[in-house]
Write a protein that holds these residues in place. Structure first.
Motif, mmCIF file in Angstrom:
data_model
loop_
_atom_site.group_PDB
_atom_site.id
_atom_site.type_symbol
_atom_site.label_atom_id
_atom_site.label_comp_id
_atom_site.label_asym_id
_atom_site.label_seq_id
_atom_site.Cartn_x
_atom_site.Cartn_y
_atom_site.Cartn_z
ATOM 1 N N ASP A 21 35.753 32.501 37.846
ATOM 2 C CA ASP A 21 35.809 33.406 36.693
ATOM 3 C C ASP A 21 35.358 32.698 35.421
ATOM 4 O O ASP A 21 34.622 33.263 34.609
ATOM 5 N N PHE A 22 35.817 31.467 35.252
ATOM 6 C CA PHE A 22 35.418 30.691 34.078
ATOM 7 C C PHE A 22 33.912 30.461 34.065
ATOM 8 O O PHE A 22 33.259 30.606 33.025
ATOM 9 N N ILE A 23 33.344 30.106 35.210
ATOM 10 C CA ILE A 23 31.901 29.862 35.280
ATOM 11 C C ILE A 23 31.115 31.124 34.920
ATOM 12 O O ILE A 23 30.099 31.055 34.217
ATOM 13 N N LYS A 24 31.596 32.286 35.368
ATOM 14 C CA LYS A 24 30.895 33.530 35.050
ATOM 15 C C LYS A 24 30.918 33.819 33.549
ATOM 16 O O LYS A 24 29.932 34.302 32.990
ATOM 17 N N VAL A 25 32.035 33.513 32.901
ATOM 18 C CA VAL A 25 32.104 33.686 31.448
ATOM 19 C C VAL A 25 31.148 32.715 30.761
ATOM 20 O O VAL A 25 30.446 33.080 29.811
ATOM 21 N N VAL A 26 31.095 31.476 31.233
ATOM 22 C CA VAL A 26 30.164 30.489 30.669
ATOM 23 C C VAL A 26 28.725 30.959 30.845
ATOM 24 O O VAL A 26 27.897 30.840 29.933
ATOM 25 N N GLU A 27 28.412 31.527 32.006
ATOM 26 C CA GLU A 27 27.053 32.042 32.233
ATOM 27 C C GLU A 27 26.702 33.135 31.232
ATOM 28 O O GLU A 27 25.575 33.184 30.710
ATOM 29 N N THR A 28 27.652 34.021 30.969
ATOM 30 C CA THR A 28 27.416 35.093 29.986
ATOM 31 C C THR A 28 27.146 34.505 28.603
ATOM 32 O O THR A 28 26.212 34.926 27.902
ATOM 33 N N ILE A 29 27.925 33.516 28.217
ATOM 34 C CA ILE A 29 27.754 32.875 26.904
ATOM 35 C C ILE A 29 26.422 32.143 26.844
ATOM 36 O O ILE A 29 25.721 32.178 25.818
ATOM 37 N N GLU A 32 23.627 34.526 26.174
ATOM 38 C CA GLU A 32 23.616 34.997 24.786
ATOM 39 C C GLU A 32 23.229 33.896 23.806
ATOM 40 O O GLU A 32 22.964 34.167 22.636
ATOM 41 N N ASN A 33 23.217 32.648 24.274
ATOM 42 C CA ASN A 33 22.841 31.500 23.441
ATOM 43 C C ASN A 33 21.811 30.652 24.189
ATOM 44 O O ASN A 33 21.951 29.438 24.323
ATOM 45 N N TYR A 34 20.756 31.296 24.687
ATOM 46 C CA TYR A 34 19.826 30.666 25.631
ATOM 47 C C TYR A 34 19.041 29.505 25.028
ATOM 48 O O TYR A 34 18.463 28.696 25.765
ATOM 49 N N LEU A 35 19.021 29.369 23.709
ATOM 50 C CA LEU A 35 18.289 28.265 23.087
ATOM 51 C C LEU A 35 19.119 26.985 22.998
ATOM 52 O O LEU A 35 18.571 25.921 22.689
ATOM 53 N N LEU A 36 20.422 27.092 23.269
ATOM 54 C CA LEU A 36 21.293 25.937 23.108
ATOM 55 C C LEU A 36 21.375 25.119 24.400
ATOM 56 O O LEU A 36 21.361 25.663 25.499
ATOM 57 N N ASP A 37 21.474 23.796 24.236
ATOM 58 C CA ASP A 37 21.594 22.913 25.395
ATOM 59 C C ASP A 37 23.058 22.812 25.830
ATOM 60 O O ASP A 37 23.968 23.286 25.138
ATOM 61 N N PRO A 38 23.341 22.187 26.980
ATOM 62 C CA PRO A 38 24.721 22.110 27.479
ATOM 63 C C PRO A 38 25.691 21.420 26.522
ATOM 64 O O PRO A 38 26.863 21.798 26.465
ATOM 65 N N LEU A 39 25.225 20.412 25.767
ATOM 66 C CA LEU A 39 26.120 19.735 24.834
ATOM 67 C C LEU A 39 26.597 20.693 23.757
ATOM 68 O O LEU A 39 27.789 20.717 23.410
ATOM 69 N N LEU A 211 25.437 24.186 31.672
ATOM 70 C CA LEU A 211 26.791 23.766 31.993
ATOM 71 C C LEU A 211 27.294 24.503 33.228
ATOM 72 O O LEU A 211 27.920 23.905 34.108
ATOM 73 N N SER A 212 27.016 25.790 33.316
ATOM 74 C CA SER A 212 27.469 26.578 34.468
ATOM 75 C C SER A 212 26.882 26.035 35.764
ATOM 76 O O SER A 212 27.567 25.991 36.799
ATOM 77 N N GLY A 213 25.631 25.601 35.730
ATOM 78 C CA GLY A 213 25.001 25.044 36.921
ATOM 79 C C GLY A 213 25.662 23.746 37.354
ATOM 80 O O GLY A 213 25.841 23.485 38.557
ATOM 81 N N LEU A 214 26.048 22.932 36.377
ATOM 82 C CA LEU A 214 26.721 21.671 36.674
ATOM 83 C C LEU A 214 28.084 21.936 37.325
ATOM 84 O O LEU A 214 28.454 21.272 38.309
ATOM 85 N N LEU A 215 28.819 22.907 36.800
ATOM 86 C CA LEU A 215 30.125 23.249 37.362
ATOM 87 C C LEU A 215 29.994 23.829 38.771
ATOM 88 O O LEU A 215 30.792 23.513 39.663
ATOM 89 N N LYS A 216 28.991 24.648 38.989
ATOM 90 C CA LYS A 216 28.758 25.197 40.328
ATOM 91 C C LYS A 216 28.412 24.097 41.319
ATOM 92 O O LYS A 216 28.881 24.094 42.463
#
Length: 478
Positions: A21-29, A32-39, A211-216
């Motif tokens: 569930d957390f990863i899915k929320v991170v994916e949504t974020i 919505e912020n596709y220009l930002l890097d994982p940091l 970040l979501s990919g790293l967690l997956k």
């Protein structure tokens, strides 16, 4: 239903606290912020959750304000969810917040995990990760050791405890099984993961795209037919093996000494308390004793899934307490279920099926085995360390019965699964004075008229160091 983004102010829609569930929320974020890097994403999550202290700032710097062009934009509905699952605290009722259940059946505190990832992403080109251990693990360990020593509680209570979820399928509330220390099991597990994943991203030649990919990658790897033997190194099922390769007792001692020096400078109240109550030599003794317990419980011992997590039924009747240490380890196979289980959910289902068979068909008080080895990288608690099992007729009071899930008449378990029992469980038991140091391993068939633990597995354990040939007349190991 997993992955539902909900308004935390709603009194009708539950907040599900699973890593998926957390990863899915991170994916949504991230979308919505596709220009930002994982940091930037992980910093934004931390800011949204309100996880920021002078101690964290000492290592990671100050968080940017919302007027800067590259800050994370999060919808209010997601902000509420993030706060609930990231910000750690324990309520007066013993409910631990800021933790999630993962696919492998372990419970992880998100704050130390994300701090470790942030430290790794912020590392220098040479791979030096500033504050990796203090941010993830050693601060919680150090504080727990110190406060435990001052409280004069039994030694076993310096770390932990673990706990149970209200519902494993749709987890919402995690209740601790005892009084919380400063290093609950979820904080330690999240801290170990923070060290492992933070170190990994620091040493990668290229940063992860999401970040979501790293967690997956770490939490959602699906084991194949080869089990852990054929699995990659960076997965949560290998947590303790991986951590043992990164950390050792001298390193942890150095890290805690540095941590305590830093914490004294940053926390005046804690510095005053230490100065008044504890001398330097005493602090060293406290750290040594605490680390001894940590290494035993989280590095030498295997991870054991507790009964509540596989949804065991209650014991029927009055259990019999074992007189420790025991002298034997009896090896079994389940035969039915006949196939190795490769996931927490499969293994839990098999445990429930065996308990039903033992209780309802055979009329026993509980599942017969002391412990059961899945092929998912975990042991499962049956009757456990202290209660007599029903596994080896005539010898239940003399040893632990450990069964491998599967039929091993013509094949053997994976090497990783056998190592869980042969090396990790055995060392845990002898170091913890549950087994005598010169304990003997027997196959079930040596003591009872049965084909268990299967021809292939029996032939394998005959080569194990502690295996004992039994004299049929005297019953003495030869």
């Amino acid at each position: 239903m997993r992955g539902l983004v909900v308004n935390v102010d709603s009194k009708h829609i539950p907040i599900l606290k699973h890593m998926d569930d957390f990863i899915k929320v991170v994916e949504t974020i991230e979308l919505e912020n596709y220009l930002l890097d994982p940091l930037a994403v992980v910093k934004g999550l931390r800011k949204a959750a309100g996880v920021d202290t002078p101690f964290i700032q000492h290592y990671l710097g100050y968080l940017s304000d919302d007027t800067e062009p590259h800050h994370l934009v999060i919808k209010p509905v997601d902000t509420g969810y993030i706060t609930k699952v990231i910000k750690h605290r324990v309520t007066v009722l013993g409910v631990e917040e800021g933790v999630v259940l993962t696919a492998d059946g372990t419970t992880v505190a998100l704050s130390p995990l994300l701090l470790g990832i942030e430290a790794g992403l912020q590392s220098t080109p040479l791979g030096h990760v500033r504050g990796l251990y203090p941010l993830t693990l050693t601060k919680n360990l150090g504080l727990s050791f110190f406060h435990h020593a001052q409280s004069k509680l039994p030694a076993s209570s310096s770390l932990g405890p673990g706990g149970c979820w209200d519902n494993v399928t749709a987890p919402q509330v995690f209740t601790l099984s005892g009084v919380a220390s400063f290093a609950t099991e979820a904080l330690i597990t999240g801290g170990m993961d923070g060290v492992i994943v933070g170190k990994h991203v620091a040493e990668r030649t290229s940063r992860p795209l999401r970040l979501s990919g790293l967690l997956k990658e770490y939490y959602n790897h699906q084991l194949g037919i080869g089990g852990l033997d054929a699995a990659p190194a960076l997965i949560s099922q290998r947590r303790r093996t991986r951590f043992r390769k990164l950390a050792n007792l001298p390193l942890l001692k150095r890290q805690i000494r540095r941590l305590l020096a830093t914490y004294r400078r940053l926390d005046k109240d804690w510095k005053k308390e230490v100065k008044q109550k504890v001398e330097r030599a005493k602090i060293e003794e406290i750290v040594n004793e605490g680390l001894k317990e940590f290494v035993h419980s989280y590095m030498d011992c295997p991870a054991i899934i507790p009964r509540c997590m596989w949804e065991a039924k209650p014991y029927r009747g009055i259990p019999t307490l074992l007189s420790l240490p025991l002298s034997f380890l009896f090896i079994h196979h389940t035969y039915e279920p006949s196939q190795p289980c490769l996931t927490f959910y499969q293994c839990s289902r098999d445990m429930r099926a065996m308990q039903r068979f033992h209780q309802d068909d055979r009329g026993w008080d509980d599942i017969g085995y002391s412990f059961v080895a899945g092929s998912d990288g975990y042991l499962y608690e049956g009757r456990g360390w202290h209660w007599q099992g029903a596994h080896t007729k005539g010898y239940n009071s003399k040893g632990y019965g450990v069964s491998f899930i599967g039929d091993y008449t013509s094949s053997i378990p994976s090497q990783s699964t056998m190592d869980l029992v042969r090396h990790q469980l055995a060392k845990c038991a002898t170091d913890g004075v549950k087994l005598v140091s010169d304990f003997t391993i027997h196959g079930h068939r040596q003591l009872v008229s049965t084909s268990c633990p299967g021809d292939a597995l029996y032939n394998k354990i005959k080569g194990w160091t502690q295996f004992g040939v039994r004299d049929e007349v005297t019953g003495v190991k030869l």
